[in-house]
Design a protein around this motif. Sequence first.
Motif, PDB file in Angstrom:
ATOM      1  N   ALA A 590       0.852  -1.193   0.000  1.00 37.48           N
ATOM      2  CA  ALA A 590       0.000   0.000   0.000  1.00 37.48           C
ATOM      3  C   ALA A 590       0.885   1.239   0.000  1.00 37.48           C
ATOM      4  N   PRO A 591       1.613   1.490  -1.087  1.00 37.47           N
ATOM      5  CA  PRO A 591       2.587   2.587  -1.111  1.00 37.47           C
ATOM      6  C   PRO A 591       1.977   3.964  -0.883  1.00 37.47           C
ATOM      7  N   ALA A 592       0.686   4.123  -1.161  1.00 33.20           N
ATOM      8  CA  ALA A 592       0.044   5.425  -0.958  1.00 33.20           C
ATOM      9  C   ALA A 592      -0.015   5.807   0.514  1.00 33.20           C
ATOM     10  N   LEU A 593       0.176   4.845   1.418  1.00 35.69           N
ATOM     11  CA  LEU A 593       0.088   5.134   2.851  1.00 35.69           C
ATOM     12  C   LEU A 593       1.398   5.650   3.434  1.00 35.69           C
ATOM     13  N   VAL A 594       2.480   5.562   2.702  1.00 41.77           N
ATOM     14  CA  VAL A 594       3.775   5.996   3.225  1.00 41.77           C
ATOM     15  C   VAL A 594       3.716   7.489   3.549  1.00 41.77           C
ATOM     16  N   GLY A 595       4.126   7.829   4.762  1.00 35.82           N
ATOM     17  CA  GLY A 595       4.067   9.202   5.224  1.00 35.82           C
ATOM     18  C   GLY A 595       2.773   9.565   5.917  1.00 35.82           C
ATOM     19  N   LYS A 596       1.764   8.671   5.861  1.00 38.84           N
ATOM     20  CA  LYS A 596       0.487   8.942   6.522  1.00 38.84           C
ATOM     21  C   LYS A 596       0.605   8.650   8.021  1.00 38.84           C
ATOM     22  N   ARG A 597      -0.204   9.368   8.796  1.00 38.82           N
ATOM     23  CA  ARG A 597      -0.272   9.103  10.223  1.00 38.82           C
ATOM     24  C   ARG A 597      -1.116   7.854  10.471  1.00 38.82           C
ATOM     25  N   LEU A 598      -0.805   7.141  11.555  1.00 39.74           N
ATOM     26  CA  LEU A 598      -1.602   5.971  11.908  1.00 39.74           C
ATOM     27  C   LEU A 598      -2.986   6.411  12.329  1.00 39.74           C
ATOM     28  N   ALA A 599      -3.977   5.676  11.860  1.00 33.92           N
ATOM     29  CA  ALA A 599      -5.352   5.960  12.253  1.00 33.92           C
ATOM     30  C   ALA A 599      -5.511   5.799  13.760  1.00 33.92           C
ATOM     31  N   GLN A 600      -6.341   6.657  14.348  1.00 39.25           N
ATOM     32  CA  GLN A 600      -6.718   6.594  15.758  1.00 39.25           C
ATOM     33  C   GLN A 600      -5.585   6.957  16.723  1.00 39.25           C
ATOM     34  N   VAL A 601      -4.543   7.650  16.225  1.00 41.06           N
ATOM     35  CA  VAL A 601      -3.451   8.076  17.105  1.00 41.06           C
ATOM     36  C   VAL A 601      -3.342   9.599  17.062  1.00 41.06           C
ATOM     37  N   PRO A 602      -3.770  10.307  18.109  1.00 41.36           N
ATOM     38  CA  PRO A 602      -3.583  11.757  18.138  1.00 41.36           C
ATOM     39  C   PRO A 602      -2.122  12.099  18.370  1.00 41.36           C
ATOM     40  N   ARG A 603      -1.695  13.209  17.797  1.00 42.86           N
ATOM     41  CA  ARG A 603      -0.305  13.621  17.990  1.00 42.86           C
ATOM     42  C   ARG A 603      -0.073  14.168  19.397  1.00 42.86           C
ATOM     43  N   HIS A 604      -1.114  14.785  19.980  1.00 42.78           N
ATOM     44  CA  HIS A 604      -0.981  15.391  21.293  1.00 42.78           C
ATOM     45  C   HIS A 604      -2.087  14.878  22.213  1.00 42.78           C
ATOM     46  N   GLY A 605      -1.748  14.676  23.468  1.00 39.24           N
ATOM     47  CA  GLY A 605      -2.729  14.318  24.486  1.00 39.24           C
ATOM     48  C   GLY A 605      -2.216  14.739  25.851  1.00 39.24           C
ATOM     49  N   ALA A 606      -3.128  15.102  26.724  1.00 37.26           N
ATOM     50  CA  ALA A 606      -2.705  15.573  28.048  1.00 37.26           C
ATOM     51  C   ALA A 606      -3.812  15.325  29.059  1.00 37.26           C
ATOM     52  N   THR A 607      -3.423  15.199  30.324  1.00 33.21           N
ATOM     53  CA  THR A 607      -4.374  15.132  31.431  1.00 33.21           C
ATOM     54  C   THR A 607      -3.865  16.019  32.554  1.00 33.21           C
ATOM     55  N   LEU A 608      -4.805  16.644  33.236  1.00 38.17           N
ATOM     56  CA  LEU A 608      -4.502  17.461  34.407  1.00 38.17           C
ATOM     57  C   LEU A 608      -5.478  17.074  35.498  1.00 38.17           C
ATOM     58  N   GLY A 609      -4.960  16.652  36.624  1.00 36.95           N
ATOM     59  CA  GLY A 609      -5.819  16.217  37.717  1.00 36.95           C
ATOM     60  C   GLY A 609      -5.398  16.830  39.032  1.00 36.95           C
ATOM     61  N   ALA A 610      -6.310  16.829  39.971  1.00 36.57           N
ATOM     62  CA  ALA A 610      -6.025  17.370  41.297  1.00 36.57           C
ATOM     63  C   ALA A 610      -6.851  16.609  42.322  1.00 36.57           C
ATOM     64  N   SER A 611      -6.427  16.699  43.563  1.00 40.50           N
ATOM     65  CA  SER A 611      -7.177  16.141  44.683  1.00 40.50           C
ATOM     66  C   SER A 611      -7.070  17.121  45.849  1.00 40.50           C
ATOM     67  N   TRP A 612      -8.221  17.517  46.383  1.00 44.51           N
ATOM     68  CA  TRP A 612      -8.258  18.473  47.482  1.00 44.51           C
ATOM     69  C   TRP A 612      -9.189  17.952  48.563  1.00 44.51           C
ATOM     70  N   ARG A 613      -8.666  17.802  49.742  1.00 43.37           N
ATOM     71  CA  ARG A 613      -9.447  17.298  50.866  1.00 43.37           C
ATOM     72  C   ARG A 613      -9.577  18.388  51.921  1.00 43.37           C
ATOM     73  N   THR A 614     -10.804  18.671  52.314  1.00 41.17           N
ATOM     74  CA  THR A 614     -11.069  19.623  53.389  1.00 41.17           C
ATOM     75  C   THR A 614     -12.133  19.027  54.301  1.00 41.17           C
ATOM     76  N   GLY A 615     -11.735  18.719  55.502  1.00 43.03           N
ATOM     77  CA  GLY A 615     -12.655  18.046  56.409  1.00 43.03           C
ATOM     78  C   GLY A 615     -13.028  16.677  55.873  1.00 43.03           C
ATOM     79  N   ARG A 616     -14.320  16.415  55.749  1.00 44.72           N
ATOM     80  CA  ARG A 616     -14.792  15.139  55.218  1.00 44.72           C
ATOM     81  C   ARG A 616     -14.914  15.141  53.693  1.00 44.72           C
ATOM     82  N   LEU A 617     -14.806  16.309  53.081  1.00 47.95           N
ATOM     83  CA  LEU A 617     -15.049  16.455  51.647  1.00 47.95           C
ATOM     84  C   LEU A 617     -13.746  16.330  50.859  1.00 47.95           C
ATOM     85  N   THR A 618     -13.800  15.577  49.755  1.00 46.06           N
ATOM     86  CA  THR A 618     -12.677  15.456  48.831  1.00 46.06           C
ATOM     87  C   THR A 618     -13.166  15.739  47.421  1.00 46.06           C
TER      88      THR A 618
END
Length: 696
Positions: A590-618
Amino acid sequence: MKPAARYLAVLLLTPALRAQTVTLDPVAVTAARAAQPAAAVPFSLAILGGDTLRATPAVTLDGALRSVPGFSLFRRSDSLTANPTAQGVSLRGLGPSGASRSLVLLDGVPLNDPFGGWVIWSKVPRESLAGAELVRGGGATAWGNAALGGVVQLLTEKKPSNLIGYKAPAASGGRLAATAGDFSTRSVELALSQSAGPGTLELSGRDFATDGFNLVAAENRGPVDIAAWSRHHWMAARWTQPVGENATLTVTGRTFAEARGNGTPYQQNSSRENLGSVALTARPDKNFSWTALAYAQDQTFSSTFSSVNATRTAETPASDQFAVPASALGAAWTGSWTHSGDARTSAGVDFRRVRGETRENFTFSAGDFTRQRVAGGTQEFAGLFALHERALAPDWHLTLGARLDDWREADGHRRETDRATGAVLRDDHYADRDGLEFSPSAGLVWTPAPAWRVRAAAQQAFRRPTLNELYRPFRAGNVITEANADLQTERVTSTELGADYTHGTLTLGSALFWNELHDAVGNVTIAHGPGTFPIVGFIPAGGTGRERLNLDRLRVRGLELTAGWRPTPALSFDVAYLYDDALVRRATLAPALVGKRLAQVPRHGATLGASWRTGRLTLTPRVRVIGRQFEDDENLLILGTAVIADLGASCSLGRGEVFLTIENLGNARVETGRSTDGIVNTGTPRLALAGFRSAW
């Protein structure tokens, strides 16, 4: 306390272990198939404790694991709505497909489907999990076939009295969790343990149901589109008992059933499974321990597919996969030796045999299916491995490993008949195949200062195509994909260089990785409808014809960055970023695919999470960013960037807590699929669940 006991004790007692590629946990068991210090693991290792998995604001377990950079399923949907055949695991975007290129384990027993390689996440407990280990880009020397991209191991809780060398009296207890929320989503999960003489009996189960939501974007939706509902339940039992002074016997059984609707009245699927395993763990002396494991799995799967007309007012059955019986038998023995100078060796043998067959009706005409297909075969894998680690100097730690696998495929067949006359239209019997694979690995960890850890690692690994890829063609909507019994073995060379820094409450991690994947199996587009074409036959207007083919070489390289900061005991932040450059570098067929990105793969991804506990509440907020990616191999169908905010909140009440989970708080549009005729599928909208859990 013995290493295994120390490892489980940390997972059970630490309230909030955060996912980091650093030395936050003293012992890991997955990378070398035996207990070893996490600081000595040269590959990227992420460890999440059970409490962290339960607190993560995600309805599903696989949704919670997406906090780890590089972990994703084949598509952007998680197991709440995804068809099981689309729940293949992808680590670092290493050629994602429905057939996982990563091995997923539950207490050492593979969860990957024997026939297709995907993972049904709904049969995994969440309340009784002790934690999860993710080895990205490593672990293949210990585990062999299917661990090409890495290993994900889920570990269930075990009572301390079940561990060798722990002499405290057995205790009874349990866990209970119940939730209810949007789209009539409700679940109950219960785990009980009871001491009985010298042993402990543990019983657990879950019942889950949701009426679901529509998978087709509002602007494309028609009368034929309905909510994707699902129901599942499972029950499990485990008996643990000391055997003599230095051994422990564990016997486990599980039964599982699931039914799903996939967005239209005709498209549904169901799964049933029974599994049993026996494990014996022994420590004859202080420098040697071993574990023996055997398991048997029997299951069946069924699924229906249709094509929908342009106005989405009606659907036509495309196939009825009325039975996919499959079985797996496996056994393994692993020994671990401790030598002078804290050197360690782990070695073992393992065996896995899978058999599966698809039985389906296809070619719908004049109100009925006119043809029937039966296709499948058998695969066997036998492996021998050894891993040795030792300190070269006070600041240098070396790991070397090698594995030899002998594989065999037999009884490959594909028979197609006319349902009305019984005439045989096709009767293929494929020659038996076999091969021998060598999988070496090496890693080096340097600790130049107490706060720093620098590591380098490399491995070679392989994966045989699944029975599904080899023998079963399929049609989903107007996309027709042909099987290929001549598929070659996938092989990868993986390398990475990482550095971790820990100072007080601050943790930083980084990893550069490079993978060269040879003979990667891909669903390659070979025709566009309308018309009749070789190999795939008739394709309707707007349809696509594909064939499973080996692509000569894929290059997957990138960068992982992680950071964690705990300014106070009650407040913590975690951030992770993944840059993933996944390209086709050579494709003779399948020479036409050379240089193409793989399907279902984003170039960028990120996660940002936090945890805060005050008294009984988190509070546990999380933001996920999924970069733009392509739906198809030709890079013509774009799935847009998505930013998803999730929120978890809990209030402790003695031994229990009440909690609230809101997934996709801002009701962001998450594009999960796009067809050539412009139909867009979307993922989970805003979904709120409230519940309580308690432990005693």
